[in-house]
Design a protein around this motif. Structure first.
Motif, PDB file in Angstrom:
ATOM      1  N   SER A 228       0.843  -1.197   0.000  1.00 19.63           N
ATOM      2  CA  SER A 228       0.000   0.000   0.000  1.00 19.63           C
ATOM      3  C   SER A 228       0.874   1.241   0.000  1.00 19.63           C
ATOM      4  N   PHE A 251      -5.423   5.324  -2.948  1.00 18.97           N
ATOM      5  CA  PHE A 251      -4.882   4.326  -2.028  1.00 18.97           C
ATOM      6  C   PHE A 251      -5.368   2.918  -2.390  1.00 18.97           C
ATOM      7  N   MET A 255      -3.504  -0.704  -3.819  1.00 15.89           N
ATOM      8  CA  MET A 255      -3.621  -1.995  -3.139  1.00 15.89           C
ATOM      9  C   MET A 255      -4.098  -3.097  -4.085  1.00 15.89           C
ATOM     10  N   PHE A 259      -1.185  -5.323  -3.102  1.00 17.42           N
ATOM     11  CA  PHE A 259      -1.420  -6.099  -1.883  1.00 17.42           C
ATOM     12  C   PHE A 259      -1.560  -7.603  -2.119  1.00 17.42           C
TER      13      PHE A 259
END
Length: 544
Positions: A228, A251, A255, A259
């Motif tokens: 992130s 954001f 991700m 992620f």
């Protein structure tokens, strides 16, 4: 109690400090003063105004003299690598050597050299090292171990839980802080294991087990950086560059690309460490260490005043790092003040517990990064590599991303991750746009940012490495459990593996599954063609 430690230290040719001292100096002299200056280096520092900058600073007389300064800095690189890896001289002294050379060889203005050695990042590391001392002194690290690993048993389960959980946690909060909290935990678990297996009051150490636990922690926290934007300044800097081309990324979108790799990378770290060390470790059961930690935590009873103060200090510092615009160094310095003011840890104990060797080493690495940047040596290296990529037919798409990630991953082991991203961003984003591949410049930017998380094989590559080196000491003797050469020995292959994971999982899978908005390339191309992008301001704003 007597102690018997086979440190697993350097032997053979690596133990010959005098030899490596001579080799390092020889590289410095040959590269820095004997080899002819490449014409491309002269052209680079001339074209980008670096020569004029050095002349204005009064440290170069003309273009050729400015190029000579860059060559001198290029000569420092192999010498520093050799000294850091072999400890031909103590690594703290190698760190001090960087500003010393800058002063005596006139590589930067005198007023700037001190700032490179004692800026926000060194103060941050100083505070984090002090934080680790305070946490251990009040015993809070034992509770952390119980909370995270207390329910596990055996050998494999604790390691898989450790690596996967640290990678995930490192995606969202300071991996450096977690490294400071958890390094003493790893050594406490280690000591519980060897104490249980020892007899007659004689501790028989298992150095490979200590290295196994410390590197598993360190590498797992490193790989979490892809998850992130909150994982590190390098990610925020890259987002600032995209903003400069009117193609911001939020954001959650980051991700979606990064992620999914985090638990996979954590799992790979665990498997890699087990395969690497399973034949070397004497004690393959961590249960005694974990049980001893749980028992000590039980005997401690409920949290006491000192623990509450220390825990509150951690929360305050983490909160300031995330929400306040104070940089990293300012909040970290509270770890030096709060324990003393609230009488939880003595000032002398903090001073004695800080690894000054690791701190001086890291400060010197930052000075070396500044020398590379300001003299144009890093820019020339970057452009040379980009030229090679184009010549090799890796100028667009998957080939470009592989090349960019490889080079940025390599460079981040010599410079800070944020410094590498700040240097390469203004170069790779136009390259991505000119390739006219869908998803640019997001794809090239992600390739660089992801790879800068993998500073595995040089101790100077990330504060995580310096913290593990500084705080990873045997509880009974205070001797260090790992040597700088160990990072190269155990980290290089993992560095390659992590890059391959990014190539396959990110470039080959996530980029295709998630896809890229078609307007990203179109918008960035318009800004690029109009010349309206201001990457330097974007980078400066993101860094702050």
């Amino acid at each position: 109690m007597s102690h018997e430690i086979d440190t697993g230290g350097q032997g053979g040719i690596l133990a010959n400090k005098t030899l490596w001292l001579i080799v390092g100096i020889a590289f410095f002299v040959v590269v820095g003063f004997i080899l002819p200056t490449p014409e491309s280096l002269v052209e680079t520092i001339d074209k980008h105004g670096i020569a004029n900058k050095l002349i204005d600073w009064g440290i170069a007389e003309n273009l050729d003299h400015a190029a000579d300064k860059a060559m001198t800095v290029l000569g420092i690189i192999p010498m520093a690598i050799i000294f850091f890896a072999t400890e031909a001289i103590p690594i703290g002294l190698t760190g001090i050597l960087m500003p010393l050379l800058a002063y005596f060889l006139g590589l930067l203005p005198r007023g700037m050299i001190g700032k490179t050695f004692a800026g926000d990042a060194p103060l941050f590391l100083l505070g984090v090292l002090a934080m680790g001392v305070a946490v251990v002194d009040v015993g809070l690290h034992k509770r952390l171990a119980t909370w995270i690993l207390g329910w596990t048993r055996g050998f494999y389960t604790p390691i898989f839980v450790l690596c996967i959980s640290m990678a995930i946690i490192g995606s969202f909060i300071s991996a450096h802080a977690m490294c400071a909290f958890m390094t003493p935990v790893m050594m406490a678990v280690y000591f519980g294991v060897v104490s249980e297996k020892s007899s007659g009051g004689r501790i028989e150490h298992d150095p490979n087990l200590a290295k196994f636990l410390l590197f598993a922690l360190c590498f797992a926290l490193n790989v979490g950086g892809v998850g992130s934007p909150a994982a590190g300044g390098r990610n925020v800097i890259m987002m600032g560059f995209w903003q400069g081309y009117n193609v911001p990324m939020d954001f959650f979108t980051w991700m979606t690309y990064g992620f999914p790799m985090v638990p996979v990378l954590g799992l790979i770290v665990a498997v890699y460490m087990i395969v690497l060390f399973s034949g070397k470790i004497k004690h393959k059961d961590l249960t005694p260490g974990l049980a001893a930690m749980k028992e000590e935590t039980r005997k401690m009873g409920k949290m006491k005043y000192a623990e509450y103060v220390t825990f509150a200090m951690l929360i305050v510092i983490l909160g300031l790092w995330i929400f306040a615009d104070l940089g990293l160094g300012g909040p970290a310095l509270l770890a030096l003040i709060i324990p003393v003011i609230f009488r939880t840890t003595a000032w002398n104990k903090i001073l004695g517990g800080i690894s000054w060797d690791a701190w001086f080493m890291y400060c010197g690495a930052l000075t070396l990064g500044a020398l590379l940047k300001e003299t144009g040596a890093a820019l020339w290296l970057a452009q040379s590599v980009m030229g090679i990529l184009s010549y090799a037919g890796m100028s667009q798409g998957f080939g470009l991303w592989v090349g960019l990630s490889s080079f940025s991953g390599l460079m981040t082991n010599f410079m800070s991750d944020a410094g590498t991203t700040a240097l390469l961003g203004p170069i790779v984003i136009p390259m991505g746009i000119m390739s006219e591949v869908a998803g640019e410049p997001w794809a090239s930017g992600l390739a660089v940012a992801f790879a800068t998380s993998f500073a595995h094989f040089l101790i100077v590559g990330t504060p995580n490495n310096a913290i593990v080196y500084g705080l990873g000491t045997y509880p009974d003797t205070g001797e260090r459990a790992i040597a700088p050469i160990d990072f190269l020995k155990y980290g290089f292959i993992l560095w390659v593996i992590c890059l391959v994971v990014v190539w396959v999982l990110a470039f080959g899978v996530m980029f295709k599954i998630v896809g890229f908005p078609p307007e990203v390339l179109e918008t960035a191309t318009k800004v690029f063609e109009s010349g309206a992008a201001d990457l330097s301001k974007a980078a400066e704003g993101a860094a702050h």
